[in-house]
Design an enzyme around this catalytic site. Structure first.
Site, PDB file in Angstrom:
ATOM      1  N   HIS A 161      15.865  -4.870 -32.490  1.00  0.00           N
ATOM      2  CA  HIS A 161      15.539  -6.141 -33.149  1.00  0.00           C
ATOM      3  C   HIS A 161      15.528  -7.312 -32.169  1.00  0.00           C
ATOM      4  CE1 HIS A 161      20.046  -6.645 -34.521  1.00  0.00           C
ATOM      5  NE2 HIS A 161      19.943  -6.449 -33.235  1.00  0.00           N
ATOM      6  N   ASN A 162      14.662  -8.244 -32.458  1.00  0.00           N
ATOM      7  CA  ASN A 162      14.539  -9.495 -31.698  1.00  0.00           C
ATOM      8  C   ASN A 162      13.960  -9.315 -30.305  1.00  0.00           C
ATOM      9  OD1 ASN A 162      16.043 -10.504 -33.904  1.00  0.00           O
ATOM     10  ND2 ASN A 162      17.934 -10.051 -32.821  1.00  0.00           N
TER      11      ASN A 162
END
Lengths: 340, 340, 340
Positions: free
Chosen positions: B235-236
């Site tokens: 994620h991210n």
């Protein structure tokens, strides 16, 4: 309202208690209505420039900002709690999509949502409040515990069991055959894999993660275990409660991992090993022997620019020759000193 | 006809310009009607024995063969262009299979092909000329850009966005929850993952590759990125344009990979690191720190025969003892010299 | 009955020949009606405490127990044979589920079982006695050999071929495009992948394993190969007969693996390499060069406690400096001796 949050989760509120808080956000992207957090002092710059309506801080950062703020011991945990409050799980309407196929003797609770194209095997059991995304396949006599959220395209093989409040992401495969074979004159004879995969309560399983069924006894994932994407769990493995494994971890057959362990991304544990409770393994580490004491362990080959790598690798591979040279020097020097 | 190819893509044609060229092939398996290529001199033997109708060569190999040939600067790229010309994408007939389920408010362009058993979520958007293979699941409000080719059994979670002309292979999962949790008295508290996965234009995503949605902000894959099979993107993460990653690469959460990077198979980048533009990482390398300068980096433990490995490993693990022995020798030798 | 087993598979029966044997089990969990086995002396304790009805032992353990027993050369293989006898493959009723979609010109044998939601492409061929689980997608003109067992959610791309008696686990993807691209002014140009993936007879393919189609020629998996879960096989690879690969192995494009090889979990073989027949690679090993002689090879970075790792890694990365210091010492000592 910030005051409501502090009332619910504790901490010390500093500044305007009635500031409106509707969403969580990072300090960089926050705007009006957003609450952010600062876990570590090294991101203090972001705190100075944020446009968040309020922030969650450790007590040590009390005076770093003028913004409305909640001071607490563990801002990351506090933020998690606030985020859960502000982002409740989506409610769904119970119902079985007409394109889903439910085999005879399956027990499907009335509060369940079953998406298009799902296949629920003979005698399978789907508990109260379960949601199955499109295209899930639940094998004969398998069980899905109450309130579990199974995303699209998950496969659970026959006889396997998933506990309550599980979250299983798309592409996960639970209960495929373990890799068990005997050599018979140079050819592999497949050994029937007759154990099950048993998953406890409150377990999360990442996308495309695979958990094999046991060869004879069961593969067991205890309560509260969290597995990221593309994790591979071999047959007969037991993973202790509240252990977490990051992406691409591989646990070979019959390994036993303790409770409250963490394994970094891409770590591999060889078969039949045992890791004690509270063992932490660095990302990219290959675990080649059992670990009996809690603690942090690593085995990471250092990175370097490619140009210099060749010589380093050659020296490493021949480190025994280097050691021999040192031993030789030690002997010569000892002789020379003896002569003095 | 060879002349047509040279007219279209350039290079210098030597030999019969009207030789018929209908297919691309390797030099070893080529026959009449086939065109092959030689990129490196080390495969020159294959050129001598090939039965290809024509070949694509670097200028330096002008006289290695009598065959009709095109000389050019980059035979591999030239060959790619010829192959694209001779192997156009299969045309499909637009239409939605009657077994596909399209939820209300979904916007599906009329030029789209949607295979059997697909599920298109509420408010999802499927652009012009998109092809979805059987069993794809597109979440609520997700978007698939024009002319994208989504193979069978792909899952795109709610709110995620795929750009134009994407190619996504079977089993890929886009937008599953990131691995975000806070420790609460020894148990893991799941942090809602409310960002999206945003995929740019002209991206290719391999089979069973997983790209997580962001925790708060989005995970971003920029234009022209190419990901092989079984890649895991946390994620991210942000991946810069035109970066390519081979099979089994893992990028941990919040890492930022530059533009025009390449990562070899099985490489791992730890969380929160930054790689500059133009960084090249060897296969099997674990990246443990940010890399600020373009260049090639490696961290590969050398291979050896198993018999000799045990001693090498013991010496490596105890290299600090070896260094101490060398330091001791240095001191003794210095003292001895001092006495002379 | 134990006597029946001994009659069928050989070995020496000691003790009551008419003891009833209905199931296989581990020594720890066995009870009445169960037969267990002991392969290695180190688990002898388990033999002493087992409640199994009978056991399979090596000749050397003849007197370790009073239980009815069969003595044989290879108890693990013997046990595998007994387990196959006692756990026959589940019989299925042939039939095509009404929700399955069979495209025109597909040839589906009458003895086939096709699960709900399967999609069989135009001109595909599904042989006698094949079982396809729910949601499988078989591409146009692909072939599935007789008696193959394809679990739920498997994708076989167009033109690919799977041999007889294959077992393919859920989420496996056979024949996705290989990772073939040419650089064109900093952008990647996709090279059409027009070869096939050809899988021999008696091959087992694990859950979420991916096998790419060839770029020009075919990717070939020979007879009797066994691949565990999450294995990645690049384009144009050839894997020799009866080779086995554990979970998470990656084989890069155009590599050639010999016959009767084994690769431990997470091992990676770089592209274009050749491994001879009978090569055994340790788990977690990166193979960076071709291996021409059979034997066992490893390249495993040793594990250590995290506290001591930093210094070890620094010394390793700078081993060339250590070598220089040793060389310097050797010179000085030689000079000093010369002076004596």
């Amino acid at each position: 309202m910030l005051a409501e949050i502090a009332r619910r989760f504790g901490g010390e509120l500093v500044g305007n208690p009635s500031v409106r808080v509707e969403r969580v956000a990072t300090l960089e992207s926050a705007g009006p209505g957003d609450i952010g957090f600062l876990a570590q002092g090294k991101y203090r710059d972001r705190l100075r420039s944020t446009r968040a309506a309020a922030v969650i801080l450790p007590y040590t950062e009390r005076d770093t900002t003028e913004l409305p703020r909640i001071l607490c011991d563990d801002p990351y945990l506090y933020f998690a709690q606030v985020s859960i409050l502000l982002n409740p799980l989506e409610q769904f309407t119970a119902g079985i999509h007409p394109s889903a196929v439910i085999e005879p003797e399956a027990q499907v609770a009335s509060s369940v949502k079953i998406g298009p194209g799902c296949h629920i095997g003979r005698g399978a059991h789907v508990g109260e409040g379960v949601s199955l995304g499109a295209g899930c396949v639940i094998g004969d006599l398998a069980k899905i515990g109450d309130a579990s959220l199974i995303h699209a395209s998950v496969v659970v093989y026959a006889h396997c069991v998933i506990g309550k409040r599980a979250i299983v992401h798309s592409g996960a495969v639970i209960g495929a055959d373990g890799f068990g074979m005997a050599l018979d004159s140079g050819q592999w004879l497949k050994i029937p894999q007759i154990g099950r995969a048993i998953i406890g309560d409150d377990v999360e399983i990442g996308a495309n993660t695979t958990i094999d069924r046991g060869a004879l006894d069961d593969t067991v994932i205890e309560d509260g275990v969290k597995l990221d994407n593309q994790v591979q769990i071999g047959h007969n493995v037991r993973i202790g409660a509240h252990t977490a494994m990051a992406g691409c971890v591989g646990i070979a057959g019959s390994a036993r991992i303790g409770r409250h362990c963490t394994l970094g991304g891409g770590a591999i544990v060889l078969g039949h090993l045992e890791l004690a409770d509270g063992v932490h393994i660095s990302a990219g580490t290959l675990v080649t022997k059992s670990i009996k004491r809690p603690g942090s362990y690593t085995g990471i080959y250092p990175l370097q620019e490619k140009g210099s790598w060749g010589r380093t690798a050659a020296l490493l591979r021949n480190i025994d020759k280097l050691e021999t040279r040192v031993r030789m020097l030690e002997r010569i020097v000892a002789e020379m000193r003896g002569k003095d």
